[in-house]
Write an enzyme that holds these catalytic residues in place. Structure first.
Site, PDB file in Angstrom:
ATOM      1  N   ARG A  43       0.992  -1.249   0.119  1.00  0.00           N
ATOM      2  CA  ARG A  43      -0.054   0.134  -0.090  1.00  0.00           C
ATOM      3  C   ARG A  43       0.868   1.241   0.008  1.00  0.00           C
ATOM      4  O   ARG A  43       2.137   1.018   0.206  1.00  0.00           O
ATOM      5  CB  ARG A  43      -1.182  -0.009   1.067  1.00  0.00           C
ATOM      6  CG  ARG A  43      -0.741  -0.748   2.377  1.00  0.00           C
ATOM      7  CD  ARG A  43       0.490   0.113   3.055  1.00  0.00           C
ATOM      8  NE  ARG A  43       0.276   1.401   3.245  1.00  0.00           N
ATOM      9  CZ  ARG A  43       1.139   2.284   3.481  1.00  0.00           C
ATOM     10  NH1 ARG A  43       2.440   2.059   3.749  1.00  0.00           N
ATOM     11  NH2 ARG A  43       0.730   3.529   3.788  1.00  0.00           N
ATOM     12  N   GLY A  44       0.401   2.376  -0.089  1.00  0.00           N
ATOM     13  CA  GLY A  44       1.190   3.621  -0.391  1.00  0.00           C
ATOM     14  C   GLY A  44       1.236   3.928  -1.818  1.00  0.00           C
ATOM     15  O   GLY A  44       1.532   3.038  -2.540  1.00  0.00           O
ATOM     16  N   ALA A  45       0.582   5.102  -2.239  1.00  0.00           N
ATOM     17  CA  ALA A  45       0.775   5.553  -3.659  1.00  0.00           C
ATOM     18  C   ALA A  45       1.755   4.995  -4.589  1.00  0.00           C
ATOM     19  O   ALA A  45       1.576   4.379  -5.521  1.00  0.00           O
ATOM     20  CB  ALA A  45       0.108   6.774  -3.801  1.00  0.00           C
ATOM     21  N   ARG A  53      -6.790  -0.765  -7.326  1.00  0.00           N
ATOM     22  CA  ARG A  53      -7.322   0.137  -6.306  1.00  0.00           C
ATOM     23  C   ARG A  53      -7.640   1.718  -6.849  1.00  0.00           C
ATOM     24  O   ARG A  53      -7.022   1.935  -7.837  1.00  0.00           O
ATOM     25  CB  ARG A  53      -6.343   0.481  -5.016  1.00  0.00           C
ATOM     26  CG  ARG A  53      -6.253  -0.471  -3.968  1.00  0.00           C
ATOM     27  CD  ARG A  53      -5.477  -0.041  -2.766  1.00  0.00           C
ATOM     28  NE  ARG A  53      -6.172   0.662  -1.980  1.00  0.00           N
ATOM     29  CZ  ARG A  53      -5.491   1.293  -0.669  1.00  0.00           C
ATOM     30  NH1 ARG A  53      -4.354   0.893  -0.746  1.00  0.00           N
ATOM     31  NH2 ARG A  53      -6.209   1.944   0.039  1.00  0.00           N
ATOM     32  N   GLN A  72      -1.763   2.689   9.846  1.00  0.00           N
ATOM     33  CA  GLN A  72      -0.418   2.556   9.300  1.00  0.00           C
ATOM     34  C   GLN A  72       0.660   3.023  10.176  1.00  0.00           C
ATOM     35  O   GLN A  72       1.818   3.036   9.759  1.00  0.00           O
ATOM     36  CB  GLN A  72      -0.613   3.130   7.936  1.00  0.00           C
ATOM     37  CG  GLN A  72      -1.429   2.444   6.906  1.00  0.00           C
ATOM     38  CD  GLN A  72      -2.792   2.726   6.817  1.00  0.00           C
ATOM     39  OE1 GLN A  72      -3.483   2.977   7.861  1.00  0.00           O
ATOM     40  NE2 GLN A  72      -3.549   2.487   5.509  1.00  0.00           N
ATOM     41  N   ASP A  94      -2.483  10.718  -2.224  1.00  0.00           N
ATOM     42  CA  ASP A  94      -2.579   9.633  -3.084  1.00  0.00           C
ATOM     43  C   ASP A  94      -2.751   9.946  -4.472  1.00  0.00           C
ATOM     44  O   ASP A  94      -2.681   9.226  -5.562  1.00  0.00           O
ATOM     45  CB  ASP A  94      -3.761   8.845  -2.607  1.00  0.00           C
ATOM     46  CG  ASP A  94      -3.195   7.814  -1.360  1.00  0.00           C
ATOM     47  OD1 ASP A  94      -2.884   8.237  -0.343  1.00  0.00           O
ATOM     48  OD2 ASP A  94      -2.944   6.550  -1.966  1.00  0.00           O
ATOM     49  N   ASN A  97      -5.682  12.285   0.515  1.00  0.00           N
ATOM     50  CA  ASN A  97      -4.560  11.354   1.370  1.00  0.00           C
ATOM     51  C   ASN A  97      -5.396  10.599   2.246  1.00  0.00           C
ATOM     52  O   ASN A  97      -6.756  10.585   2.556  1.00  0.00           O
ATOM     53  CB  ASN A  97      -3.694  12.227   1.850  1.00  0.00           C
ATOM     54  CG  ASN A  97      -2.652  11.470   2.460  1.00  0.00           C
ATOM     55  OD1 ASN A  97      -2.045  10.493   1.814  1.00  0.00           O
ATOM     56  ND2 ASN A  97      -2.323  11.760   3.738  1.00  0.00           N
ATOM     57  N   LYS A  98      -4.676   9.943   2.988  1.00  0.00           N
ATOM     58  CA  LYS A  98      -5.523   8.999   4.053  1.00  0.00           C
ATOM     59  C   LYS A  98      -6.563   9.832   4.911  1.00  0.00           C
ATOM     60  O   LYS A  98      -6.281  10.832   5.411  1.00  0.00           O
ATOM     61  CB  LYS A  98      -4.417   8.500   4.990  1.00  0.00           C
ATOM     62  CG  LYS A  98      -4.732   7.583   6.022  1.00  0.00           C
ATOM     63  CD  LYS A  98      -5.577   6.223   5.675  1.00  0.00           C
ATOM     64  CE  LYS A  98      -4.978   5.425   4.667  1.00  0.00           C
ATOM     65  NZ  LYS A  98      -6.129   4.501   3.637  1.00  0.00           N
TER      66      LYS A  98
END
Ligand code: MRU
Length: 369
Positions: A69-71, A112, A216, A257, A267-268
């Site tokens: 995960r993580g763009a 995703r 995270q 993201d 973003n998150k």
């Protein structure tokens, strides 16, 4: 599943003693022996386990399941997934491998929705696939994916230097989610700035939101920083307001993201709230992201697709239910921070203060020159 209680990383990384260069040792994603190896981020830090994907379909499933995960890390993984797609297609149908690979690429594209680095990386790979004749494409396709990976690390290092220059010596910063070596090709975006600042003028404390519901911050950011001997203090997401009110924090650093053409940033979940709080308390709010995270086809934040994941991620924690079984839950995993709340966007192409359509276009124009 392999458990390494205690000295996890010591064992996992071939017995090498970890120094201050964890980011050089941890790779969230690697293409090796004809397979994509993914460090399973669902079980870190308690368990070090790699998922080995030998097909593009398996790579797509791993992205959806958040093994990786993580763009930027998702982008690198998708590029390596495309290599597996091309390999399988060429082995099956050397005369029409491009058509044969198309379904796998489509699958990867859907894995995703919010991180634009995924589509960006697949666009790069499709351009490379379109070049050349009918000869075996594997070598050049693989070289392109490896280049994309190396470029991401290089971009992170440049962002690190730009961002560190904005911080006071021995800064106290607040961050959200995980934006480090695990979330990128290596080094990190917002956490890359922390790494550069620590090496340059020192970091007094990194306050890290635990980042519910997937943790995270608590699981990945805390792990990365502790392994490197960098100071970290975890806090519940809901404690950020109280922390900012104390005047302790000198900058809020987050990743992204997808950044729309006007600077609105997905973003998150929880990032938007932090930006409002930072503005209220007069603390600079910085978004750190590579140019590959800017989606010039998205005019503004409203056009950014926001992923909603299973309510179970909220109703349970690490598989243990803590809510009534029949409770409903809303689980958007990203939010959009309006550009007006962002003091600067830190990219490898430079720092854009008060991002807007005009200032972001200027950044891309400067890159072309
Ligand atoms: O759902 P995740 O863990 O993929 O979300 C990750 C984030 O929101 C990160 O902040 C973002 O991708 C930037 S990572 C360099």
């Amino acid at each position: 599943m392999i458990h390494y209680p205690g000295s996890l990383v010591f064992v996992a990384f071939g017995g090498s003693v970890l120094s201050d260069v964890l980011y050089d040792k941890v790779r969230a994603v690697e293409l090796r022996d004809g397979a994509v190896h993914l460090l399973d981020q669902r079980v870190l830090p308690g368990t070090i386990r790699y998922e080995v994907c030998t097909t593009a379909r398996a790579v797509a499933e791993a992205i959806t399941a958040m093994v990786v995960r993580g763009a930027p890390a998702i982008g690198v993984t998708a590029a390596y997934g495309a290599v597996l797609a091309v390999k399988a297609a060429y082995e099956k149908a050397p005369n029409r491998w491009r058509r044969e690979a198309a379904a796998d690429l489509a699958l990867l594209r859907l894995s995703r929705p919010t991180a634009v680095n995924l589509a960006w990386a697949l666009d790069v790979m499709e351009r490379v696939m379109a070049e050349g004749g009918e000869e075996n494409p594997l070598e050049r396709v693989e070289a392109a994916a490896r280049r994309l990976h190396a470029d991401d690390i290089a971009a992170n290092r440049r962002m690190g230097a730009y961002g560190a220059a904005l911080l006071p010596p021995k800064a106290r910063v607040l961050t959200h989610c995980n934006t480090g070596a695990l979330a990128t090709g290596g080094f990190g975006t917002a956490l890359g700035v922390v790494r550069s600042a620590a090496a340059d003028r020192g970091i007094a404390m990194v306050y890290a939101d635990e980042t519910r519901p997937w943790l995270q911050g608590a699981r990945l950011t805390a792990w990365e920083l502790i392994e490197e001997g960098l100071p970290v203090t975890l806090l519940a997401d809901s404690a950020a307001a109280a922390l900012l009110r104390t005047g302790t924090i000198q900058a809020v650093l987050v990743g992204a993201d997808r950044i729309a053409a006007n600077g609105d940033t997905a973003n998150k979940i929880g990032t938007y709230g932090l930006a409002v709080l930072a503005r209220h308390h007069g603390v600079p709010f910085y978004v750190v992201a590579p140019l590959s995270t800017i989606d010039r086809h998205c005019p503004d934040g409203l056009s950014i697709p926001i992923e909603e994941r299973s309510p179970q991620e909220l109703l349970q924690c690490q598989g243990i239910s803590h809510s009534p079984a029949t409770a409903k839950a809303w689980n958007p995993v990203f939010d959009v921070t309006p550009a007006s709340l962002i003091d600067a966007l830190i990219t490898e192409g430079g720092v854009v203060e008060r991002p807007s359509t005009r200032t972001i276009e200027k950044l891309f124009a400067a890159k072309k020159r």
